[in-house]
Enzyme design. Structure first.
Site, mmCIF file in Angstrom:
data_model
loop_
_atom_site.group_PDB
_atom_site.id
_atom_site.type_symbol
_atom_site.label_atom_id
_atom_site.label_comp_id
_atom_site.label_asym_id
_atom_site.label_seq_id
_atom_site.Cartn_x
_atom_site.Cartn_y
_atom_site.Cartn_z
ATOM 1 N N GLU A 32 0.738 -1.285 -0.258
ATOM 2 C CA GLU A 32 -0.105 -0.008 0.125
ATOM 3 C C GLU A 32 0.940 1.400 0.066
ATOM 4 O O GLU A 32 0.233 2.428 0.070
ATOM 5 C CB GLU A 32 -0.932 -0.034 1.210
ATOM 6 N N TYR A 137 -14.300 -7.069 -3.462
ATOM 7 C CA TYR A 137 -15.161 -6.825 -2.293
ATOM 8 C C TYR A 137 -16.684 -6.733 -2.909
ATOM 9 O O TYR A 137 -17.706 -7.353 -2.309
ATOM 10 C CB TYR A 137 -14.871 -5.509 -1.442
#
Length: 166
Positions: A32, A137
Site C-alpha cells: 500500500e 469486495y
C-alpha cells in the site's frame, strides 16, 4: 505448495501466529506504499490480541503449518441500529496464495461470526486506487459507501485535541 480451496484451513489466531501476522502487516504496508506509517511491533500486536483487555480479534488461513493470510477485526456499536458491528481492520493473503479462494474464505468466516453475534453491519475500508480489491469486495456483495469519508486525528493533532499540549 499448490493451494486449493480445500487445502487450507481458517482458524482463530493463537499467540504463536503473532510473528507471522506482523510480518504480513509489513508486507501489506509495503504493497500500500504505507511502510513509513507502521509503528507497531509484534509485542503491540500480541497485547492487542491477547493482552489483559484485548482490543482486536483475528483469524488466520493456514496451509499445513504455514500461516498464509489473516483477518484482524474488532467490534463496534451502531447507535442507529442499536446493535454491534464488526469492523475489518485488515485482510491479507500472501501473494503466492491469492486467487485460490483464501481471501474470500477469510471474509466469509468473519461474516459468519458477525451473523452469529447479532451484528447489524460488517464494514471495512479500501484504498480508492486498489481496483482489484474493490472488485473482489463488490463480488462478495459489499457496497461502496461513497457519501461517507473517513476522518482521522493522530499524533500531535490527537494530543492537541485531547487538550494535553501546551
Amino acid at each position: 505448495m499448490k493451494i486449493t480451496a480445500t487445502s487450507h484451513t481458517i482458524r482463530p489466531v493463537i499467540a504463536a501466529d503473532v510473528a507471522s501476522i506482523h510480518a504480513m502487516i509489513l508486507e501489506l504496508a509495503e504493497f500500500e506504499s504505507l511502510s513509513h506509517e507502521v509503528q507497531s511491533t509484534g509485542d503491540d500486536l500480541h497485547r492487542a490480541l491477547f493482552g489483559e483487555r484485548p482490543v482486536a480479534e483475528a483469524v488466520v488461513a493456514c496451509a499445513g503449518d504455514e500461516v498464509i493470510g489473516f483477518a484482524i477485526f474488532f467490534t463496534h456499536y451502531s447507535t442507529f441500529t442499536g446493535k454491534p458491528g464488526i469492523y475489518l481492520e485488515d485482510l491479507f493473503v500472501r501473494p503466492q496464495f491469492r486467487s485460490h479462494g483464501v481471501g474470500k474464505q477469510l471474509l466469509v468466516h468473519v461474516a459468519r461470526m458477525a451473523v452469529e453475534r447479532g451484528c447489524a453491519r460488517y464494514e471495512w475500508s479500501v484504498l480508492d486506487w486498489n481496483e482489484s480489491a474493490i472488485r473482489f469486495y463488490e463480488s462478495c456483495g459489499a457496497e461502496m459507501q461513497g457519501d461517507w469519508r473517513r476522518m482521522r486525528v493522530s499524533g500531535d493533532a490527537l494530543i492537541r485535541l485531547a487538550g494535553l499540549s501546551g
